[in-house]
Design an enzyme around this catalytic site. Sequence first.
Site, PDB file in Angstrom:
ATOM      1  N   ASP A   1      -0.172   5.074   1.094  1.00 52.77           N
ATOM      2  CA  ASP A   1      -0.421   5.985   2.214  1.00 52.77           C
ATOM      3  C   ASP A   1      -0.322   5.257   3.551  1.00 52.77           C
ATOM      4  OD1 ASP A   1      -0.917   8.193   0.575  1.00 52.77           O
ATOM      5  OD2 ASP A   1      -3.019   7.657   0.342  1.00 52.77           O
TER       6      ASP A   1
ATOM      7  N   ASP B   1       0.876  -1.158   0.000  1.00 55.78           N
ATOM      8  CA  ASP B   1       0.000   0.000   0.000  1.00 55.78           C
ATOM      9  C   ASP B   1       0.923   1.221   0.000  1.00 55.78           C
ATOM     10  OD1 ASP B   1      -2.265   1.707   0.413  1.00 55.78           O
ATOM     11  OD2 ASP B   1      -1.827   1.714   2.552  1.00 55.78           O
TER      12      ASP B   1
END
Length: 249
Positions: A15, A13
């Site tokens: 963020d 991922d």
Amino acid sequence: MVDGKNGIVVVFDFDKTIIDVDSDNWVVDALGATHDFDRLLSTMPWNTAIDAIMGELHARGTTLRDVADVLCTVPLDPHIVAAIKACHALGCDLRILSDANRFFIDAVLDHHGLGGYFSDVTTNPSHVDADGRLRIAPHHDFHAAPHGCCLDTCPPNMCKGQALDRVLASSGAAGGKKQRFIYLGDGHGDYCPSLRLGREDMVMPRKGFPVWDLICEDPALLQAEVHPWSNGAEMEETLLRLVARVEEE
């Protein structure tokens, strides 16, 4: 076809995983648009609101360079940079699966010289229109049809589980070994792909964040091994330890 030289695919991922903040909020706050963004969020989904606030900022005279300059100030833990470079050097196929957007991700990675380390970035697409305004579109056009995932943890514009399924389906053997997946994430949207991993795979949820809480509600729902981490140093140590273990098997 996924082509990790050592048979390991690492999916990050972005963020609050690669970077330690939410890139959307970082840009909105730094450009003084927090109140207006919150106003938009009260009437539309997050992804749509980000596109709309980029339009409002453009109308005020904010340039693409202004947005990129703000993204260059995003904090990136040196331990995470080291982990990315080490995994790449060991032959891992590194990918990003994120609900941010391509412009924001590329700006951060390019600033830190990391763009070339990832074989693929799956995220919300972006482009600059004829007026020089940044447009951000949904990964899945939910206005045309829903993505169909039954989990309420997936936002309407992206089911990361379905996106990961496409990567899993394209995986094959590397050096005679079946591909093994390691998935790292923090948010609600990272729960669905965690459920798609098999017994030979591993998930690294960020401890104390939404995906960790969801996993802890019923750990038996996951087939993959769970290896939590809390900060950049723990991510680096855990990830490199898992890669080394898989290489020895």
